[in-house]
Design a protein around this motif. Structure first.
Motif, PDB file in Angstrom:
ATOM      1  N   ILE A   1       0.767   5.077   8.539  1.00 46.85           N
ATOM      2  CA  ILE A   1       1.180   6.068   7.552  1.00 46.85           C
ATOM      3  C   ILE A   1       2.125   7.119   8.135  1.00 46.85           C
ATOM      4  O   ILE A   1       2.978   7.678   7.439  1.00 46.85           O
ATOM      5  CB  ILE A   1      -0.048   6.740   6.899  1.00 46.85           C
ATOM      6  CG1 ILE A   1       0.398   7.567   5.697  1.00 46.85           C
ATOM      7  CG2 ILE A   1      -0.841   7.560   7.928  1.00 46.85           C
ATOM      8  CD1 ILE A   1      -0.745   8.084   4.856  1.00 46.85           C
ATOM      9  N   LEU A   2       2.017   7.376   9.428  1.00 46.51           N
ATOM     10  CA  LEU A   2       2.900   8.350  10.077  1.00 46.51           C
ATOM     11  C   LEU A   2       4.362   8.032   9.805  1.00 46.51           C
ATOM     12  O   LEU A   2       5.167   8.927   9.520  1.00 46.51           O
ATOM     13  CB  LEU A   2       2.629   8.370  11.592  1.00 46.51           C
ATOM     14  CG  LEU A   2       3.646   9.123  12.461  1.00 46.51           C
ATOM     15  CD1 LEU A   2       3.689  10.595  12.076  1.00 46.51           C
ATOM     16  CD2 LEU A   2       3.302   8.963  13.939  1.00 46.51           C
ATOM     17  N   PHE A   3       4.724   6.763   9.866  1.00 45.00           N
ATOM     18  CA  PHE A   3       6.136   6.394   9.799  1.00 45.00           C
ATOM     19  C   PHE A   3       6.644   6.324   8.365  1.00 45.00           C
ATOM     20  O   PHE A   3       7.813   6.618   8.111  1.00 45.00           O
ATOM     21  CB  PHE A   3       6.345   5.083  10.554  1.00 45.00           C
ATOM     22  CG  PHE A   3       5.860   5.186  11.970  1.00 45.00           C
ATOM     23  CD1 PHE A   3       6.536   5.956  12.897  1.00 45.00           C
ATOM     24  CD2 PHE A   3       4.672   4.570  12.356  1.00 45.00           C
ATOM     25  CE1 PHE A   3       6.062   6.093  14.187  1.00 45.00           C
ATOM     26  CE2 PHE A   3       4.202   4.703  13.650  1.00 45.00           C
ATOM     27  CZ  PHE A   3       4.891   5.464  14.568  1.00 45.00           C
ATOM     28  N   PHE A   4       5.791   5.966   7.425  1.00 46.48           N
ATOM     29  CA  PHE A   4       6.196   6.038   6.023  1.00 46.48           C
ATOM     30  C   PHE A   4       6.345   7.501   5.616  1.00 46.48           C
ATOM     31  O   PHE A   4       7.294   7.861   4.917  1.00 46.48           O
ATOM     32  CB  PHE A   4       5.178   5.327   5.138  1.00 46.48           C
ATOM     33  CG  PHE A   4       5.690   5.021   3.766  1.00 46.48           C
ATOM     34  CD1 PHE A   4       6.584   3.990   3.556  1.00 46.48           C
ATOM     35  CD2 PHE A   4       5.284   5.773   2.675  1.00 46.48           C
ATOM     36  CE1 PHE A   4       7.068   3.701   2.280  1.00 46.48           C
ATOM     37  CE2 PHE A   4       5.763   5.504   1.396  1.00 46.48           C
ATOM     38  CZ  PHE A   4       6.657   4.464   1.203  1.00 46.48           C
ATOM     39  N   ALA A   5       5.417   8.328   6.065  1.00 44.63           N
ATOM     40  CA  ALA A   5       5.518   9.763   5.792  1.00 44.63           C
ATOM     41  C   ALA A   5       6.765  10.357   6.439  1.00 44.63           C
ATOM     42  O   ALA A   5       7.451  11.202   5.845  1.00 44.63           O
ATOM     43  CB  ALA A   5       4.270  10.476   6.315  1.00 44.63           C
ATOM     44  N   LEU A   6       7.078   9.911   7.636  1.00 47.76           N
ATOM     45  CA  LEU A   6       8.270  10.404   8.339  1.00 47.76           C
ATOM     46  C   LEU A   6       9.530  10.073   7.545  1.00 47.76           C
ATOM     47  O   LEU A   6      10.465  10.880   7.467  1.00 47.76           O
ATOM     48  CB  LEU A   6       8.335   9.784   9.735  1.00 47.76           C
ATOM     49  CG  LEU A   6       9.445  10.267  10.661  1.00 47.76           C
ATOM     50  CD1 LEU A   6       9.388  11.772  10.864  1.00 47.76           C
ATOM     51  CD2 LEU A   6       9.339   9.541  12.007  1.00 47.76           C
ATOM     52  N   GLY A   7       9.573   8.876   6.952  1.00 49.16           N
ATOM     53  CA  GLY A   7      10.720   8.508   6.136  1.00 49.16           C
ATOM     54  C   GLY A   7      10.882   9.410   4.932  1.00 49.16           C
ATOM     55  O   GLY A   7      12.007   9.790   4.562  1.00 49.16           O
ATOM     56  N   ILE A   8       9.763   9.782   4.297  1.00 51.80           N
ATOM     57  CA  ILE A   8       9.816  10.704   3.159  1.00 51.80           C
ATOM     58  C   ILE A   8      10.330  12.069   3.603  1.00 51.80           C
ATOM     59  O   ILE A   8      11.198  12.670   2.961  1.00 51.80           O
ATOM     60  CB  ILE A   8       8.424  10.823   2.510  1.00 51.80           C
ATOM     61  CG1 ILE A   8       8.004   9.490   1.900  1.00 51.80           C
ATOM     62  CG2 ILE A   8       8.412  11.929   1.449  1.00 51.80           C
ATOM     63  CD1 ILE A   8       6.579   9.460   1.381  1.00 51.80           C
TER      64      ILE A   8
ATOM     65  N   MET B   1      -3.646  -4.310  11.522  1.00 49.19           N
ATOM     66  CA  MET B   1      -2.235  -3.970  11.365  1.00 49.19           C
ATOM     67  C   MET B   1      -1.866  -3.644   9.916  1.00 49.19           C
ATOM     68  O   MET B   1      -0.930  -2.886   9.675  1.00 49.19           O
ATOM     69  CB  MET B   1      -1.362  -5.136  11.850  1.00 49.19           C
ATOM     70  CG  MET B   1      -1.466  -5.402  13.337  1.00 49.19           C
ATOM     71  SD  MET B   1      -0.602  -4.178  14.329  1.00 49.19           S
ATOM     72  CE  MET B   1       0.992  -4.961  14.526  1.00 49.19           C
ATOM     73  N   SER B   2      -2.574  -4.214   8.949  1.00 47.90           N
ATOM     74  CA  SER B   2      -2.201  -4.022   7.548  1.00 47.90           C
ATOM     75  C   SER B   2      -2.627  -2.686   6.937  1.00 47.90           C
ATOM     76  O   SER B   2      -1.911  -2.167   6.084  1.00 47.90           O
ATOM     77  CB  SER B   2      -2.762  -5.159   6.686  1.00 47.90           C
ATOM     78  OG  SER B   2      -1.979  -6.311   6.832  1.00 47.90           O
ATOM     79  N   PRO B   3      -3.773  -2.102   7.305  1.00 49.97           N
ATOM     80  CA  PRO B   3      -4.163  -0.853   6.641  1.00 49.97           C
ATOM     81  C   PRO B   3      -3.114   0.244   6.814  1.00 49.97           C
ATOM     82  O   PRO B   3      -2.587   0.461   7.899  1.00 49.97           O
ATOM     83  CB  PRO B   3      -5.471  -0.486   7.352  1.00 49.97           C
ATOM     84  CG  PRO B   3      -6.012  -1.780   7.845  1.00 49.97           C
ATOM     85  CD  PRO B   3      -4.811  -2.579   8.239  1.00 49.97           C
TER      86      PRO B   3
ATOM     87  N   GLN C   1       0.834  -1.212   0.000  1.00 43.25           N
ATOM     88  CA  GLN C   1       0.000   0.000   0.000  1.00 43.25           C
ATOM     89  C   GLN C   1       0.863   1.254   0.000  1.00 43.25           C
ATOM     90  O   GLN C   1       0.552   2.243  -0.678  1.00 43.25           O
ATOM     91  CB  GLN C   1      -0.910   0.002   1.232  1.00 43.25           C
ATOM     92  CG  GLN C   1      -1.976  -1.069   1.253  1.00 43.25           C
ATOM     93  CD  GLN C   1      -2.660  -1.137   2.604  1.00 43.25           C
ATOM     94  OE1 GLN C   1      -3.481  -0.290   2.943  1.00 43.25           O
ATOM     95  NE2 GLN C   1      -2.314  -2.148   3.393  1.00 43.25           N
ATOM     96  N   CYS C   2       1.950   1.203   0.759  1.00 40.86           N
ATOM     97  CA  CYS C   2       2.873   2.349   0.803  1.00 40.86           C
ATOM     98  C   CYS C   2       3.482   2.609  -0.570  1.00 40.86           C
ATOM     99  O   CYS C   2       3.598   3.766  -1.001  1.00 40.86           O
ATOM    100  CB  CYS C   2       3.977   2.091   1.818  1.00 40.86           C
ATOM    101  SG  CYS C   2       3.429   2.035   3.543  1.00 40.86           S
ATOM    102  N   TYR C   3       3.866   1.534  -1.263  1.00 43.63           N
ATOM    103  CA  TYR C   3       4.428   1.692  -2.605  1.00 43.63           C
ATOM    104  C   TYR C   3       3.418   2.326  -3.550  1.00 43.63           C
ATOM    105  O   TYR C   3       3.761   3.193  -4.363  1.00 43.63           O
ATOM    106  CB  TYR C   3       4.862   0.337  -3.163  1.00 43.63           C
ATOM    107  CG  TYR C   3       6.055  -0.284  -2.466  1.00 43.63           C
ATOM    108  CD1 TYR C   3       6.994   0.496  -1.795  1.00 43.63           C
ATOM    109  CD2 TYR C   3       6.244  -1.676  -2.481  1.00 43.63           C
ATOM    110  CE1 TYR C   3       8.081  -0.083  -1.156  1.00 43.63           C
ATOM    111  CE2 TYR C   3       7.335  -2.261  -1.854  1.00 43.63           C
ATOM    112  CZ  TYR C   3       8.250  -1.459  -1.192  1.00 43.63           C
ATOM    113  OH  TYR C   3       9.321  -2.037  -0.566  1.00 43.63           O
TER     114      TYR C   3
END
Length: 325
Positions: A179-186, A172-174, A127-129
């Motif tokens: 999203i906070l942590f994927f956004a933080l990586g960006i 856990m999957s949604p 989903q992140c991809y």
């Protein structure tokens, strides 16, 4: 581009923490062993958030000039995680369908959706991809603010409105949960990261205490998984912890303090993630009980040895990629 060994080190630390989470024993305030396990468990709750941040960090500057660029990116990155997940899920499918006679439809859904055991992370990262091209268009302020609100609301609903009653794949999957942590990586990936760390150290210590307090409160009101990361204080603690260890100051310090064995663990972290759950199942099936630290070390060590041997036996790069080595 020269490989940055610090981030291999962080991957190594992250997978060590993941295995620790999956092997932890009884937690609580009953005796010093239970409290020590509780404290360690709360510290290592940052594991999954750290993996997501690392994934986004290296994709943050990816350029998508066209729809074709997006499609090529999705095909390449999704196949790299989804195909190995299918292969490593097959034993669970066989155990569920053939050995236990469960519904073929139910087991097929679990197989193809990443619903077995700990593999919820695979549909999550997919989903992140998919969302990466869209997230990259957002400013840091919008991305950070919206993702913080969404993840904290999700953590609250999971913790206090019965989220733990459902299978991992449901809560856990949604991407809304993490999203906070994927956004933080960006955000970190397109930032200089030259900030001061003293206040962050204080913030980590304070939020760790806050997270422990919330865990004990959740335990007192009957929450079924009170020590998980998926609580508001757990997400705040993890975010501050990640910002701290991503600082340029710590990264530069590591250059002269490398721990190559942990870097190697980081290099094989995906294979360790895919396979270590089977070793835990084997240990849990035995009558022998062992302390948390011993079980953690045993599963970690055996997993590393198994992956090392598989990489020695399987030298074909294509086959290695297919099975996640």
């Amino acid at each position: 581009m020269q490989r940055n060994h610090y981030f291999d080190f962080l991957r190594g630390i992250a997978i060590i923490m993941v295995i620790g989470i999956h092997t932890c024993g009884k937690l609580g305030l009953g005796n010093w062993q239970e409290f020590t396990s509780l404290l360690i468990r709360e510290v290592i709750n940052v594991a999954v958030p750290l993996f997501l941040t690392l994934s986004a960090f290296f994709l943050s500057r990816k350029i998508f000039n066209s729809k074709e660029d997006c499609i090529r990116f999705w095909k390449k990155h999704i196949s790299k995680v989804y195909i190995p997940c299918l292969i490593w899920s097959l034993p669970f499918f066989i155990m569920g369908r053939v050995m236990n006679g469960k519904s073929i439809i139910n087991q097929s859904v679990l197989l193809f959706s990443g619903g077995y055991s700990i593999y919820y992370f695979i549909p999550l990262i997919i989903q992140c991809y998919f969302l990466l091209p869209l997230l990259q268009k957002c400013s840091n302020i919008v991305l950070g603010g919206v993702s913080l609100i969404v993840s904290l609301c999700s953590a609250y609903l999971i913790s206090y409105h019965g989220g733990y009653r459902y299978p991992f794949i449901v809560y856990m999957s949604p991407i809304t949960t993490w999203i906070l942590f994927f956004a933080l990586g960006i955000i970190l990936g397109r930032s200089e990261r030259n900030y001061r760390i003293v206040s962050l150290v204080v913030g980590v210590m304070f939020t760790l205490v806050l997270q422990i307090a919330e865990s004990l409160y959740q335990k007192s009101i009957g929450v079924s998984s009170p020590y998980d990361c998926t609580k508001p204080s757990g997400f705040i603690y993890s975010a501050i912890f990640i910002v701290l260890i991503f600082s340029k100051q710590i990264e530069l310090w590591y250059v002269s303090h490398r721990i190559r064995f942990i870097e190697y663990i980081g290099e094989i972290s995906f294979a360790l993630y895919l396979g270590h759950c089977y070793l835990i199942l084997a240990l849990n099936a035995s009558d022998y009980t062992m302390p948390f630290a011993i079980k953690w070390l045993a599963v970690l060590s055996l997993s590393i040895v198994c992956v090392f041997l598989l990489r020695k036996i399987i030298i074909n790069k294509t086959i290695r990629n297919i099975i996640g080595l």
